[in-house]
Motif scaffolding. Structure first.
Motif, short mmCIF file in Angstrom:
data_model
loop_
_atom_site.label_atom_id
_atom_site.label_comp_id
_atom_site.label_asym_id
_atom_site.label_seq_id
_atom_site.Cartn_x
_atom_site.Cartn_y
_atom_site.Cartn_z
N ASP A 287 46.97 32.64 43.22
CA ASP A 287 46.53 31.33 43.74
C ASP A 287 45.11 31.42 44.29
O ASP A 287 44.27 30.55 44.06
N ALA A 288 44.85 32.50 45.04
CA ALA A 288 43.51 32.68 45.61
C ALA A 288 42.47 32.80 44.50
O ALA A 288 41.38 32.24 44.58
N GLU A 289 42.83 33.51 43.44
CA GLU A 289 41.88 33.67 42.32
C GLU A 289 41.57 32.32 41.68
O GLU A 289 40.43 32.06 41.28
N GLU A 290 42.59 31.48 41.59
CA GLU A 290 42.37 30.12 41.02
C GLU A 290 41.38 29.37 41.91
O GLU A 290 40.42 28.77 41.43
N ARG A 291 41.63 29.44 43.23
CA ARG A 291 40.74 28.71 44.16
C ARG A 291 39.31 29.24 44.09
O ARG A 291 38.34 28.50 44.22
N GLU A 292 39.18 30.55 43.89
CA GLU A 292 37.85 31.17 43.86
C GLU A 292 37.16 31.01 42.50
O GLU A 292 36.04 31.48 42.31
N GLY A 293 37.84 30.43 41.55
CA GLY A 293 37.24 30.18 40.23
C GLY A 293 36.96 31.44 39.44
O GLY A 293 35.98 31.53 38.69
N GLY A 298 31.70 28.63 34.66
CA GLY A 298 30.56 28.44 35.57
C GLY A 298 30.33 29.65 36.47
O GLY A 298 29.19 30.01 36.78
N THR A 299 31.43 30.31 36.89
CA THR A 299 31.31 31.51 37.73
C THR A 299 30.55 32.59 36.97
O THR A 299 29.70 33.29 37.53
#
Ligand code: DWN
Ligand code: ZN
Length: 420
Positions: A287-293, A298-299
């Motif tokens: 979940d955190a990885e999703e939020r951090e993109g 674009g990242t």
């Protein structure tokens, strides 16, 4: 499609890289190129002085992102035999890493291995990790494709099979030695093109209650710290937790636990068991990885921009030092050094020499840019003002060992322009 290395006037046949157009994790063809580091020689292909006149095989070094599953990976595969059969990296060159692996084995043997149980290490290198267990009541087995380094491990008393770990080899080990309570693979999964086959091997070899414990450099750290020099032909994958969890799940394996560690510029250690899905703790990380993109194009575009900026700033800095009459030399000849020097075009004019503690590298030259590699004991005699810390992941150990250089007024500078 095959991409041929530069023709050689040597009698050896040309080495060819293969273009991979499907994702290593999910098999989709939704790959987009996010970084191009140019054509580069294999990063550990150090050159003997007598071979300097020969043309070196060079291969495209491009990073792709799978927009289906988020896996970052290389587009070109250099034959594994070319990269690993004769190898120059010895784990034992770092005391910190040797202690790190000893600790990993101690903890996991206590948790997973019954008396007399089997511990298998994939990519066991010179046996630096397994040697910790030699006096324990467990059986150990190393698997490592490099022929020269396996000889060293065997001589240290670590039985080592000088081969790549495959589903087939796992079956043979199972037949001759029985299931493994613990399989360890540190800095190995990223090197594997056929991840499905390795997972098949893990599933074959693991005992019912056994665990596979791995470490890989973490994609999040690579992106956040712009560690572009860890991108080279040996490293085919740059893992976030999400693609790993999906990969294991597809093979009847369950990612149960992950923890983040500072080694090698930031790594993730995972514990995998038989089963499916993943734990709540792993789900939170995903979940955190999703939020951090972590899987957003674009990242990666922003990352690629920072890589280009770093190149320009590093070259500017070295030119300025040279104009000021400061002598700059390199410290460490890791594989990463080859990436930085070749990508930035830093030749012997800006960086005449590199120092490294590995006896096998001393007397050789850096691939592509040809700096001679000298023993670290020669730093004092050469009297550099600044040491470009190419082995920046060992900064703590190196600056401790070379404290005298700092006391004398010397400076360390990393390729990411961090000074100490
Ligand atoms: O995954 C990989 C990692 C684990 O090891 C490989 N694909 C290859 C290798 O990568 P690397 O070559 O970037 O590894 P290191 O550990 O960053 O290499 C450090 C280099 O620095 C070695 O050549 C030894 C040298 N060194 C030194 O001269 N003095 C290292 C230490 C700690 C020192 O004190
Ligand atoms: Zn994918």
């Amino acid at each position: 499609m095959e991409v041929t290395g530069a023709p050689s006037n040597d009698s050896k046949p040309a080495v060819e890289a293969r273009l991979r157009d499907t994702c290593r994790v999910c098999d989709s063809n939704q790959l987009i190129e996010v970084l191009d580091l140019g054509r580069q020689p294999a990063a550990n292909a150090y050159i003997a002085p007598g071979d300097l006149h020969l043309e070196e095989p060079k291969f495209p070094l491009t990073l792709n992102l799978c927009t289906n599953c988020g896996q970052a990976q290389l587009g070109h595969v250099v034959p594994a035999d070319h990269l690993y059969r004769s190898y120059m990296f010895y784990t034992s060159t770092s005391q910190t890493m040797t202690e790190h692996f000893a600790q990993l084995l101690r903890t996991n043997v206590d948790e997973f291995v019954s008396p007399g149980g089997l511990v298998v290490e994939i990519g066991s290198n010179d046996g630096s990790a397994l040697v910790t267990l030699l006096n324990d009541n467990v059986r150990v087995l190393g698997v490592d494709p490099s022929r020269n380094i396996s000889v060293v491990a065997n001589a240290r008393g670590i039985p080592t099979i000088a081969e790549f770990f495959t589903g087939e080899l796992a079956g043979e080990i199972y037949t001759t030695a029985g299931p493994a309570d613990l399989i360890v693979g540190c800095n190995v999964l990223g090197h594997v093109d056929a991840l499905d086959d390795v997972c098949l091997g893990l599933r074959t070899l693991l005992s019912e209650s056994g665990a596979f414990v791995f470490e890989v450099p973490y994609l999040g750290d690579l992106l956040d710290r712009t560690e572009y020099d860890t991108i080279y032909h040996e490293h085919l994958s740059y893992f976030a937790v999400k693609p790993l969890a999906h990969l294991f799940d597809r093979h009847g394996l369950r990612l149960d636990r992950v923890e983040f560690l500072p080694v090698h510029g930031g790594s993730v250690r995972g514990t995998v068991k038989r089963g499916s899905g993943w734990s709540d703790q792993v789900a939170e990380v995903i979940d955190a990885e999703e939020r951090e993109g972590r899987s957003d194009p674009g990242t990666f575009q922003a990352f690629a921009k920072r890589v280009g900026d770093l190149r320009a700033r590093l070259v500017d800095t070295l030119v300025r030092y040279s104009d000021e009459g400061l002598q700059v030399m390199g410290y460490g000849a890791p594989a990463k050094a080859s990436v930085v020097l070749n990508y930035c075009g830093i030749g012997t004019d800006l960086l005449p020499t590199v120092f490294d503690s590995t006896p096998a590298k001393q007397g050789m030259h850096v691939p592509g840019t040809h700096q001679p590699i000298l023993d670290v004991s020669a730093v004092d005699e050469h009297g550099p003002d600044v040491l470009l810390l190419l082995a920046w992941n060992h900064a703590e150990e190196i600056t401790r060992k070379e404290g005298w250089f700092l006391e004398r007024g010397g400076r360390f500078l990393t390729p990411h322009l961090v000074e100490s």
